[in-house]
Design an enzyme around this catalytic site. Structure first.
Site, PDB file in Angstrom:
ATOM      1  N   HIS A   1       0.873  -1.162   0.000  1.00 46.98           N
ATOM      2  CA  HIS A   1       0.000   0.000   0.000  1.00 46.98           C
ATOM      3  C   HIS A   1       0.919   1.223   0.000  1.00 46.98           C
ATOM      4  CE1 HIS A   1      -3.329  -2.700   1.748  1.00 46.98           C
ATOM      5  NE2 HIS A   1      -3.508  -2.525   0.461  1.00 46.98           N
TER       6      HIS A   1
ATOM      7  N   GLU B   1       1.492   3.349   3.031  1.00 43.95           N
ATOM      8  CA  GLU B   1       1.943   2.722   4.278  1.00 43.95           C
ATOM      9  C   GLU B   1       3.450   2.549   4.148  1.00 43.95           C
ATOM     10  OE1 GLU B   1      -0.600  -0.717   4.747  1.00 43.95           O
ATOM     11  OE2 GLU B   1      -2.373   0.536   4.494  1.00 43.95           O
TER      12      GLU B   1
ATOM     13  N   GLU C   1       1.403  -5.379  10.553  1.00 46.68           N
ATOM     14  CA  GLU C   1       0.925  -3.995  10.637  1.00 46.68           C
ATOM     15  C   GLU C   1       1.821  -3.310  11.657  1.00 46.68           C
ATOM     16  OE1 GLU C   1      -1.414  -2.907   8.736  1.00 46.68           O
ATOM     17  OE2 GLU C   1      -2.415  -4.729   8.042  1.00 46.68           O
TER      18      GLU C   1
HETATM   19 ZN   LIG Z   1      -1.955  -2.054   4.125  1.00 46.89          ZN
END
Ligand SMILES: [Zn+2]
Length: 461
Positions: A86, A89, A308
């Site tokens: 992404h 990110e 994450e």
């Molecule tokens: Zn992501």
């Protein structure tokens, strides 16, 4: 004495002056320069290669670390890190550049742990899978208001919703029988995926990766497969449920290794969410179709988790050093996790390598296969297992093996060619392993609902 001191301070000053300011955000050109800089500093243990180009023609670069860059050494496992899928990110991208510099520097410093890692593992680091999205996000800077700006690739597609959906196949097969690994790609897969996704699919098919992590932001948690929930709707109500793989305990351990080696992930409370031990099954958090980690597990030998890493998707530059210190040990420990379970060679009676032999572990409905060199790697938790190797035209061989907590156990197989039977007593074999054609009704749907419509209250991580 004062002269000596003065020399010392001069050296200190000099070092400070020439020490690079490494904690900064790297735009594309800067990223490329940094990868080549690391390569130039550690030419004998690194290689820079590109797996293809983004929509806008930017290279998807990988930096490889190995004592023999560019070569697969039998019994030496391949591991990968993918960042910045992404585009907005960005922490993973920066952490992976830091990691590259760290591995190079520590190898040169003869840090025994890093030397052992590089000599016994082939590590592939891709700091950015979505360089186009990154440039869009970076143009806005760290204090962006648009939370999703730059997330997608240049065609506006979310790359973590862009892989072929193989979950539908495997959930069907789990109930009705059929392959539990290396599920085939749909015939028209190339027309359904973006250039970045296609490049990654070719990449992960051409190396026998064993372990991987995909670095994201927007939360702080280690997320393991499956991402796609088995039950989508219960009496018309959308629901999401814990959807474990047959390797659930192993995946939980891999996720915990990261979360507990991380500075604060394991504490569980982060970014307003709570995850016990700092880990979660993907589907039990929110169901996601066509993600990369499920695809790795279902189409290849690779066990991938999704990390994450920051509440803030685009942290300010001043945060980067703290984040690096919080993640450094976890990034190393996770790579070391590839050295567990069993591994070995699958050979015939004449000691020829047998590629694509199937290694099955009794009680775990997910097989792995040997690579082109006949070597296989089966990550397993400590315990006693019954393991069988099979290859077309050979008699299966079964062994019982006890796996300890340390180094992987070496288990080689020497398969004997089957003697052709005079009477056809065996049932008709599957037409090609993993090539089973599915009935029409379970063909994966062309398009899943957007995650946003499922979880309107959550901005996807
Ligand atoms: Zn992501």
């Amino acid at each position: 004495m004062s002269g000596l001191l003065s020399v010392f301070f001069h050296l200190l000053l000099l070092f400070k002056l020439v020490a690079p300011v490494t904690f900064r955000h790297h735009r594309y050109d800067d990223l490329v320069r940094t990868l080549y800089k690391v390569h130039n500093e550690c030419p004998y243990i690194t290689r820079v290669y590109s797996i293809g180009r983004s929509v806008k023609g930017r290279h998807l670069y990988v930096l490889e670390f190995s004592d023999y860059p560019g070569i697969h050494e039998p019994l030496e496992p391949e591991v990968k890190y993918v960042g910045n899928m992404h585009g907005n990110e960005v922490l993973g991208r920066e952490l992976l550049l830091q990691l590259a510099e760290f591995l190079c520097e520590e190898f040169r410093n003869a840090n025994q742990r890093i030397v052992r890692l590089v000599e016994g593992t082939r590590v592939h680091i891709m700091p950015s899978m979505n360089p186009d999205g990154y440039e869009v996000a970076a143009a806005q800077g760290a204090d962006i208001s648009g939370y999703l700006v730059g997330r997608n690739n240049a065609n506006g597609v979310d790359l973590n919703r862009n892989f072929p959906d193989l979950n539908t196949y495997v959930y069907y097969n789990e109930k009705h029988g059929g392959p539990n690994h290396h599920l085939p790609l749909p015939d028209n897969w190339k027309s359904q995926v973006e250039p970045e996704t296609e490049a990654v699919i070719h990449w992960i098919r051409s190396f026998n990766f064993v372990l991987s992590a995909n670095l994201h932001g927007g939360a702080v948690v280690a997320n393991y497969p499956y991402d796609k929930s088995l039950e989508h709707r219960v009496r018309g109500v959308r629901r999401t449920a814990n959807t474990p793989t047959p390797d659930d305990k192993l995946f939980q351990k891999l996720a915990k290794v990261y979360s507990y080696a991380h500075g604060w992930m394991h504490q569980g409370w982060n970014c307003g969410d709570y995850f016990p031990d700092g880990i979660t099954n993907g589907a039990s958090w929110y169901s996601l179709s066509k993600g990369m980690q499920d695809f790795n597990y279902l189409h290849t030998n690779c066990f991938e988790i999704t990390l994450e890493l920051s509440c803030d998707k685009f942290p300010r530059q001043e945060e980067l050093q703290r984040e690096w210190l919080g993640n450094r040990e976890a990034l190393i420990q996770f790579l070391e996790q590839v050295h567990q379970g069993i591994k070995g060679m699958v050979l015939d009676e004449n000691y020829n390598n047998l590629a694509e032999a199937v290694i099955s572990v009794s009680g775990i409905n997910h097989d792995v296969t040997s690579g082109d060199h006949g070597d296989y790697f089966r990550l397993l938790l400590p315990g006693t297992y019954t393991v069988t190797a099979t290859a077309p035209g050979f008699d299966p061989e079964t062994v019982t093996v006890t796996v300890g907590p340390g180094e992987p156990k070496l288990v080689n197989f020497h398969l004997k060619r089957s003697i052709p039977q005079a009477t056809p007593t065996r049932r008709v074999p599957n037409p090609g392993h993993g090539r089973r054609v599915l009935p029409k009704k379970v063909q994966p749907r062309a398009r899943e609902e957007d995650e946003e419509t499922k979880r309107p209250q959550r901005v996807p991580a």
